[in-house]
Design a protein around this motif. Structure first.
Motif, PDB file in Angstrom:
ATOM      1  N   MET A  76     -14.266  -0.575   9.609  1.00  0.00           N
ATOM      2  CA  MET A  76     -13.745   0.773   9.820  1.00  0.00           C
ATOM      3  C   MET A  76     -12.239   0.746  10.108  1.00  0.00           C
ATOM      4  O   MET A  76     -11.482   1.562   9.581  1.00  0.00           O
ATOM      5  N   ILE A  77     -11.785  -0.203  10.920  1.00  0.00           N
ATOM      6  CA  ILE A  77     -10.359  -0.315  11.230  1.00  0.00           C
ATOM      7  C   ILE A  77      -9.569  -0.726   9.983  1.00  0.00           C
ATOM      8  O   ILE A  77      -8.492  -0.189   9.710  1.00  0.00           O
ATOM      9  N   LEU A  78     -10.102  -1.673   9.209  1.00  0.00           N
ATOM     10  CA  LEU A  78      -9.437  -2.056   7.962  1.00  0.00           C
ATOM     11  C   LEU A  78      -9.337  -0.883   6.993  1.00  0.00           C
ATOM     12  O   LEU A  78      -8.305  -0.678   6.349  1.00  0.00           O
ATOM     13  N   ARG A  79     -10.407  -0.091   6.905  1.00  0.00           N
ATOM     14  CA  ARG A  79     -10.394   1.080   6.038  1.00  0.00           C
ATOM     15  C   ARG A  79      -9.329   2.076   6.497  1.00  0.00           C
ATOM     16  O   ARG A  79      -8.583   2.630   5.689  1.00  0.00           O
ATOM     17  N   LEU A  80      -9.235   2.290   7.791  1.00  0.00           N
ATOM     18  CA  LEU A  80      -8.251   3.220   8.326  1.00  0.00           C
ATOM     19  C   LEU A  80      -6.827   2.748   8.054  1.00  0.00           C
ATOM     20  O   LEU A  80      -5.969   3.533   7.636  1.00  0.00           O
ATOM     21  N   LEU A  81      -6.570   1.461   8.264  1.00  0.00           N
ATOM     22  CA  LEU A  81      -5.231   0.925   7.996  1.00  0.00           C
ATOM     23  C   LEU A  81      -4.865   1.018   6.519  1.00  0.00           C
ATOM     24  O   LEU A  81      -3.746   1.398   6.165  1.00  0.00           O
ATOM     25  N   LEU A  82      -5.805   0.676   5.642  1.00  0.00           N
ATOM     26  CA  LEU A  82      -5.550   0.784   4.211  1.00  0.00           C
ATOM     27  C   LEU A  82      -5.348   2.242   3.792  1.00  0.00           C
ATOM     28  O   LEU A  82      -4.520   2.534   2.934  1.00  0.00           O
ATOM     29  N   ALA A  83      -6.079   3.147   4.420  1.00  0.00           N
ATOM     30  CA  ALA A  83      -5.918   4.567   4.114  1.00  0.00           C
ATOM     31  C   ALA A  83      -4.542   5.064   4.526  1.00  0.00           C
ATOM     32  O   ALA A  83      -3.886   5.803   3.778  1.00  0.00           O
ATOM     33  N   VAL A  84      -4.080   4.658   5.692  1.00  0.00           N
ATOM     34  CA  VAL A  84      -2.742   5.060   6.148  1.00  0.00           C
ATOM     35  C   VAL A  84      -1.681   4.511   5.201  1.00  0.00           C
ATOM     36  O   VAL A  84      -0.731   5.226   4.836  1.00  0.00           O
ATOM     37  N   LEU A  85      -1.835   3.264   4.774  1.00  0.00           N
ATOM     38  CA  LEU A  85      -0.885   2.680   3.827  1.00  0.00           C
ATOM     39  C   LEU A  85      -0.906   3.420   2.486  1.00  0.00           C
ATOM     40  O   LEU A  85       0.146   3.644   1.872  1.00  0.00           O
ATOM     41  N   PHE A  86      -2.079   3.804   2.026  1.00  0.00           N
ATOM     42  CA  PHE A  86      -2.197   4.524   0.760  1.00  0.00           C
ATOM     43  C   PHE A  86      -1.500   5.880   0.833  1.00  0.00           C
ATOM     44  O   PHE A  86      -0.740   6.250  -0.061  1.00  0.00           O
ATOM     45  N   VAL A  87      -1.756   6.626   1.917  1.00  0.00           N
ATOM     46  CA  VAL A  87      -1.123   7.938   2.073  1.00  0.00           C
ATOM     47  C   VAL A  87       0.383   7.782   2.223  1.00  0.00           C
ATOM     48  O   VAL A  87       1.162   8.549   1.635  1.00  0.00           O
ATOM     49  N   ALA A  88       0.818   6.785   2.995  1.00  0.00           N
ATOM     50  CA  ALA A  88       2.251   6.566   3.163  1.00  0.00           C
ATOM     51  C   ALA A  88       2.910   6.236   1.826  1.00  0.00           C
ATOM     52  O   ALA A  88       3.993   6.744   1.519  1.00  0.00           O
ATOM     53  N   ALA A  89       2.257   5.411   1.017  1.00  0.00           N
ATOM     54  CA  ALA A  89       2.805   5.074  -0.303  1.00  0.00           C
ATOM     55  C   ALA A  89       2.857   6.315  -1.192  1.00  0.00           C
ATOM     56  O   ALA A  89       3.841   6.537  -1.899  1.00  0.00           O
ATOM     57  N   GLY A  90       1.803   7.126  -1.140  1.00  0.00           N
ATOM     58  CA  GLY A  90       1.796   8.340  -1.938  1.00  0.00           C
ATOM     59  C   GLY A  90       2.880   9.313  -1.527  1.00  0.00           C
ATOM     60  O   GLY A  90       3.551   9.910  -2.365  1.00  0.00           O
ATOM     61  N   LEU A  91       3.086   9.468  -0.239  1.00  0.00           N
ATOM     62  CA  LEU A  91       4.126  10.382   0.238  1.00  0.00           C
ATOM     63  C   LEU A  91       5.522   9.808  -0.012  1.00  0.00           C
ATOM     64  O   LEU A  91       6.463  10.562  -0.264  1.00  0.00           O
ATOM     65  N   TYR A  92       5.650   8.499   0.035  1.00  0.00           N
ATOM     66  CA  TYR A  92       6.933   7.858  -0.239  1.00  0.00           C
ATOM     67  C   TYR A  92       7.340   8.045  -1.697  1.00  0.00           C
ATOM     68  O   TYR A  92       8.526   8.176  -2.009  1.00  0.00           O
ATOM     69  N   LEU A  93       6.357   8.080  -2.574  1.00  0.00           N
ATOM     70  CA  LEU A  93       6.633   8.232  -4.008  1.00  0.00           C
ATOM     71  C   LEU A  93       6.890   9.689  -4.406  1.00  0.00           C
ATOM     72  O   LEU A  93       6.988   9.995  -5.586  1.00  0.00           O
ATOM     73  N   ASN A  94       7.022  10.567  -3.421  1.00  0.00           N
ATOM     74  CA  ASN A  94       7.328  11.988  -3.652  1.00  0.00           C
ATOM     75  C   ASN A  94       6.315  12.668  -4.572  1.00  0.00           C
ATOM     76  O   ASN A  94       6.643  13.132  -5.656  1.00  0.00           O
ATOM     77  N   ILE A  95       5.088  12.714  -4.125  1.00  0.00           N
ATOM     78  CA  ILE A  95       4.051  13.440  -4.845  1.00  0.00           C
ATOM     79  C   ILE A  95       4.455  14.912  -4.910  1.00  0.00           C
ATOM     80  O   ILE A  95       5.013  15.457  -3.962  1.00  0.00           O
ATOM     81  N   GLU A  96       4.159  15.571  -6.030  1.00  0.00           N
ATOM     82  CA  GLU A  96       4.564  16.969  -6.216  1.00  0.00           C
ATOM     83  C   GLU A  96       4.013  17.880  -5.126  1.00  0.00           C
ATOM     84  O   GLU A  96       4.755  18.553  -4.436  1.00  0.00           O
ATOM     85  N   ASN A  97       2.711  17.930  -4.986  1.00  0.00           N
ATOM     86  CA  ASN A  97       2.083  18.818  -4.016  1.00  0.00           C
ATOM     87  C   ASN A  97       1.437  17.968  -2.921  1.00  0.00           C
ATOM     88  O   ASN A  97       0.314  17.499  -3.067  1.00  0.00           O
ATOM     89  N   LYS A  98       2.151  17.794  -1.828  1.00  0.00           N
ATOM     90  CA  LYS A  98       1.696  16.908  -0.756  1.00  0.00           C
ATOM     91  C   LYS A  98       0.439  17.430  -0.066  1.00  0.00           C
ATOM     92  O   LYS A  98      -0.409  16.653   0.356  1.00  0.00           O
ATOM     93  N   VAL A  99       0.303  18.750   0.044  1.00  0.00           N
ATOM     94  CA  VAL A  99      -0.870  19.331   0.711  1.00  0.00           C
ATOM     95  C   VAL A  99      -2.137  19.041  -0.094  1.00  0.00           C
ATOM     96  O   VAL A  99      -3.164  18.639   0.474  1.00  0.00           O
ATOM     97  N   ILE A 100      -2.072  19.216  -1.406  1.00  0.00           N
ATOM     98  CA  ILE A 100      -3.228  18.919  -2.263  1.00  0.00           C
ATOM     99  C   ILE A 100      -3.541  17.432  -2.219  1.00  0.00           C
ATOM    100  O   ILE A 100      -4.708  17.033  -2.133  1.00  0.00           O
ATOM    101  N   PHE A 101      -2.515  16.586  -2.267  1.00  0.00           N
ATOM    102  CA  PHE A 101      -2.709  15.139  -2.218  1.00  0.00           C
ATOM    103  C   PHE A 101      -3.439  14.737  -0.934  1.00  0.00           C
ATOM    104  O   PHE A 101      -4.446  14.033  -0.973  1.00  0.00           O
ATOM    105  N   VAL A 102      -2.946  15.196   0.211  1.00  0.00           N
ATOM    106  CA  VAL A 102      -3.544  14.816   1.494  1.00  0.00           C
ATOM    107  C   VAL A 102      -4.931  15.425   1.648  1.00  0.00           C
ATOM    108  O   VAL A 102      -5.850  14.761   2.147  1.00  0.00           O
ATOM    109  N   SER A 103      -5.139  16.666   1.212  1.00  0.00           N
ATOM    110  CA  SER A 103      -6.462  17.274   1.342  1.00  0.00           C
ATOM    111  C   SER A 103      -7.486  16.577   0.436  1.00  0.00           C
ATOM    112  O   SER A 103      -8.632  16.360   0.848  1.00  0.00           O
ATOM    113  N   ASN A 104      -7.096  16.217  -0.775  1.00  0.00           N
ATOM    114  CA  ASN A 104      -7.995  15.442  -1.654  1.00  0.00           C
ATOM    115  C   ASN A 104      -8.316  14.089  -1.045  1.00  0.00           C
ATOM    116  O   ASN A 104      -9.468  13.640  -1.065  1.00  0.00           O
ATOM    117  N   PHE A 105      -7.298  13.453  -0.492  1.00  0.00           N
ATOM    118  CA  PHE A 105      -7.503  12.143   0.121  1.00  0.00           C
ATOM    119  C   PHE A 105      -8.458  12.247   1.306  1.00  0.00           C
ATOM    120  O   PHE A 105      -9.384  11.447   1.438  1.00  0.00           O
TER     121      PHE A 105
END
Length: 128
Positions: A76-105
């Motif tokens: 569970m902790i590994l999943r949480l850390l990988l999830a935070v890294l995934f969201v951070a990478a997605g937000l760093y890459l300037n996703i067009e609609n951040k709200v949709i990206f985070v809500s889908n995630f």
């Protein structure tokens, strides 16, 4: 040492993932604005994490079921850390609609987490 069967784990996770892909396709067909362009990458990401986590827990608890809680929390902790890294990478890459990206995630995260809990609880209830 009895090796756990990989086939039932992968089949159940695959069936669940195929069902989610069909739901995503249906939602995208009805209203494409609700689904992020990263939804397919997110689904593959969670498929790999969920299948790997369940298999890891089954391997580690094959000899001693009492260690289930320890290994579940590690996964569970590994999943949480990988999830935070995934969201951070997605937000760093300037996703067009951040709200949709985070809500889908978040939706996929919770669905796969719920599936993992259901699978593990039913699996270990049958063993006791």
């Amino acid at each position: 040492m009895k090796m756990p069967s990989w086939i039932p784990v992968l089949l159940k996770v695959s069936y669940f993932t195929i069902f989610l892909i069909l739901v995503i396709l249906g939602i995208k067909w009805l209203n494409a604005a609700l689904i992020s362009q990263w939804a397919w990458i997110m689904t593959a990401f969670f498929y790999l994490i969920t299948a790997g986590g369940i298999i890891l827990i089954l391997i580690k608890t094959a000899e001693n079921v009492e260690l289930f809680t320890r290994y579940y929390f590690i996964v569970m902790i590994l999943r949480l850390l990988l999830a935070v890294l995934f969201v951070a990478a997605g937000l760093y890459l300037n996703i067009e609609n951040k709200v949709i990206f985070v809500s889908n995630f978040l939706a996929l995260y919770l669905l796969f987490l719920g599936f993992e809990l259901y699978y593990l609880i039913t699996n270990f209830q049958s063993q006791t």
